[in-house]
Write a protein that holds these residues in place. Structure first.
Motif, PDB file in Angstrom:
ATOM      1  N   ALA A   1     -12.364   2.219   3.100  1.00  0.00           N
ATOM      2  CA  ALA A   1     -11.345   2.769   3.468  1.00  0.00           C
ATOM      3  C   ALA A   1     -10.235   2.464   2.459  1.00  0.00           C
ATOM      4  CB  ALA A   1     -10.866   2.475   4.811  1.00  0.00           C
ATOM      5  N   GLU A   2     -10.121   1.129   2.153  1.00  0.00           N
ATOM      6  CA  GLU A   2      -9.030   0.801   1.116  1.00  0.00           C
ATOM      7  C   GLU A   2      -9.560   1.315  -0.206  1.00  0.00           C
ATOM      8  OE1 GLU A   2      -7.226  -3.201  -0.791  1.00  0.00           O
ATOM      9  OE2 GLU A   2      -8.835  -3.457   0.308  1.00  0.00           O
ATOM     10  N   LYS A   3     -10.788   1.338  -0.671  1.00  0.00           N
ATOM     11  CA  LYS A   3     -11.303   2.064  -2.031  1.00  0.00           C
ATOM     12  C   LYS A   3     -10.885   3.473  -1.942  1.00  0.00           C
ATOM     13  CE  LYS A   3     -15.046  -1.225  -2.757  1.00  0.00           C
ATOM     14  NZ  LYS A   3     -16.687  -1.194  -2.796  1.00  0.00           N
ATOM     15  N   ALA A   4     -11.022   4.154  -0.896  1.00  0.00           N
ATOM     16  CA  ALA A   4     -10.854   5.728  -0.773  1.00  0.00           C
ATOM     17  C   ALA A   4      -9.298   5.751  -0.933  1.00  0.00           C
ATOM     18  CB  ALA A   4     -11.353   6.308   0.387  1.00  0.00           C
ATOM     19  N   PHE A   5      -8.487   5.132  -0.280  1.00  0.00           N
ATOM     20  CA  PHE A   5      -7.088   5.428  -0.099  1.00  0.00           C
ATOM     21  C   PHE A   5      -6.477   4.946  -1.904  1.00  0.00           C
ATOM     22  CE2 PHE A   5      -6.913   4.254   4.386  1.00  0.00           C
ATOM     23  CZ  PHE A   5      -7.018   5.603   4.717  1.00  0.00           C
ATOM     24  N   LEU A   6      -7.168   3.927  -2.380  1.00  0.00           N
ATOM     25  CA  LEU A   6      -6.572   3.469  -3.656  1.00  0.00           C
ATOM     26  C   LEU A   6      -7.108   4.811  -4.735  1.00  0.00           C
ATOM     27  CD1 LEU A   6      -7.149  -0.091  -3.723  1.00  0.00           C
ATOM     28  CD2 LEU A   6      -5.058   0.897  -3.655  1.00  0.00           C
ATOM     29  N   LYS A   7      -8.381   5.203  -4.653  1.00  0.00           N
ATOM     30  CA  LYS A   7      -8.717   6.447  -5.425  1.00  0.00           C
ATOM     31  C   LYS A   7      -7.717   7.569  -5.074  1.00  0.00           C
ATOM     32  CE  LYS A   7     -11.780   8.510  -8.128  1.00  0.00           C
ATOM     33  NZ  LYS A   7     -11.680   8.257  -9.601  1.00  0.00           N
ATOM     34  N   SER A   8      -7.707   7.880  -4.057  1.00  0.00           N
ATOM     35  CA  SER A   8      -6.547   9.090  -3.698  1.00  0.00           C
ATOM     36  C   SER A   8      -5.280   8.946  -4.299  1.00  0.00           C
ATOM     37  CB  SER A   8      -6.523   9.372  -2.422  1.00  0.00           C
ATOM     38  OG  SER A   8      -5.659  10.167  -1.871  1.00  0.00           O
ATOM     39  N   ILE A   9      -4.598   7.689  -4.356  1.00  0.00           N
ATOM     40  CA  ILE A   9      -3.585   7.350  -5.116  1.00  0.00           C
ATOM     41  C   ILE A   9      -3.400   7.511  -6.445  1.00  0.00           C
ATOM     42  CG2 ILE A   9      -2.031   5.344  -5.484  1.00  0.00           C
ATOM     43  CD1 ILE A   9      -2.215   4.651  -2.143  1.00  0.00           C
ATOM     44  N   SER A  10      -4.646   6.865  -7.087  1.00  0.00           N
ATOM     45  CA  SER A  10      -4.826   7.079  -8.442  1.00  0.00           C
ATOM     46  C   SER A  10      -4.966   8.471  -9.040  1.00  0.00           C
ATOM     47  CB  SER A  10      -6.052   6.040  -8.927  1.00  0.00           C
ATOM     48  OG  SER A  10      -7.064   7.094  -8.652  1.00  0.00           O
ATOM     49  N   LEU A  11      -5.197   9.333  -8.107  1.00  0.00           N
ATOM     50  CA  LEU A  11      -5.480  10.596  -8.379  1.00  0.00           C
ATOM     51  C   LEU A  11      -4.097  11.367  -8.304  1.00  0.00           C
ATOM     52  CD1 LEU A  11      -9.130  11.424  -7.052  1.00  0.00           C
ATOM     53  CD2 LEU A  11      -8.450  11.496  -9.434  1.00  0.00           C
ATOM     54  N   ASN A  12      -3.311  10.998  -7.263  1.00  0.00           N
ATOM     55  CA  ASN A  12      -2.005  11.707  -6.935  1.00  0.00           C
ATOM     56  C   ASN A  12      -1.558  10.919  -5.630  1.00  0.00           C
ATOM     57  OD1 ASN A  12      -0.212  13.352  -6.244  1.00  0.00           O
ATOM     58  ND2 ASN A  12      -1.170  15.100  -5.075  1.00  0.00           N
ATOM     59  N   PRO A  13      -0.569  10.221  -6.156  1.00  0.00           N
ATOM     60  CA  PRO A  13       0.025   9.251  -5.184  1.00  0.00           C
ATOM     61  C   PRO A  13       1.032  10.019  -4.141  1.00  0.00           C
ATOM     62  CG  PRO A  13       1.382   9.229  -7.156  1.00  0.00           C
ATOM     63  CD  PRO A  13       0.145  10.028  -7.471  1.00  0.00           C
TER      64      PRO A  13
END
Length: 266
Positions: A76-88
């Motif tokens: 879950a943490e990886k998914a959120f961080l990936k999401s933020i890296s694409l669009n915060p």
């Protein structure tokens, strides 16, 4: 009703198997009705179709948390961080803050929640999350301002919709923390009348009673919350719930399924 809705979502995804939207919607539907494994599968399908879509990663992270499976929290943490890296986005920062709170990483929870509020500062639940993160850090003074803001916004929500059980429940807990006993008791009664079996309402009522010095009722309502679906893992990230659950008179009903975080999705 759920069966017909499920059929419609599945059909929509099958009609356009190369469109991520159908699988994203199907995944969110499954997550809402507690089929978290199916939700993860559908959202992973959407992710493969649109690997640079921030919103899918955010929804996938929420599904991992909602599963209640601690082994998936790192994903879950990886998914959120990936999401933020694409669009915060507000949703990703809010959900990441929730995750860190559950894991008792309160400093990181506060940092993520502050970033969410910098994007949208109108949600009383997110302000309450920030207050709780500061409390978890042991910083009672910094917890006051976000708690006051949460109270203001929750009162506004009740004024706009008197049937908003969530706002009543949160207000009860917040006002009890500030020792506004009569107001807190009034919102306790209203919240319970509106949603007597809602796990989140019951947990807020439990914290409200505990803040009013009534540990007996606090334990009773927290046990009811667990019996109605609140997973025991959620006790970790909330300082108020943790205080009640560590009382020697408390007997936790272990349940980690159907986890609800109030996460934000798109």
């Amino acid at each position: 009703m759920n069966e017909k809705a499920e059929e419609a979502y599945i059909k929509a995804s099958q009609l356009r198997p190369d469109d991520w939207n159908g699988f994203n919607s199907l995944g969110n539907f499954y997550d809402d009705i507690g089929k978290h494994k199916e939700a993860v599968n559908a959202l992973q399908r959407a992710m493969r179709l649109a690997p640079d879509n921030a919103y899918i990663y955010c929804n996938l992270g929420a599904a991992y948390i909602d599963s209640g499976d601690l082994a998936l929290f790192a994903e879950a943490e990886k998914a959120f961080l990936k999401s933020i890296s694409l669009n915060p986005t507000y949703e990703a920062y809010t959900n990441l803050g929730n995750l860190y709170g559950i894991e008792q990483r309160f400093k990181e929870s506060a940092e993520s929640t502050e970033k969410a509020l910098a994007l949208d500062d109108q949600n009383f639940e997110v302000w309450n999350n920030l207050s709780q993160a500061y409390e978890g850090m042991g910083d009672q003074e910094r917890a006051k301002a976000p708690r006051a803001r949460a109270i203001t916004l929750a009162k506004r929500a009740v004024a706009l919709n008197s049937q908003n059980a969530g706002a009543h429940g949160t207000l009860a807990e917040l006002l009890a923390r500030d020792n506004h006993r009569d107001e807190a008791n009034s919102h306790i009664l209203t919240a319970l009348a509106l949603a007597p079996k809602d796990q989140e309402i019951l947990s807020e009522v439990a914290k409200a009673y505990d803040n009013l010095g009534d540990r007996k009722h606090a334990i009773n309502y927290l046990q009811q919350a667990l019996q109605n679906g609140l997973p025991s893992v959620q006790l970790n990230g909330d300082p108020g719930l943790r205080r009640i659950s560590t009382d020697p008179h408390f007997r936790s009903t272990e349940r980690v399924n159907d986890f609800e975080t109030g996460d934000a999705r798109v």
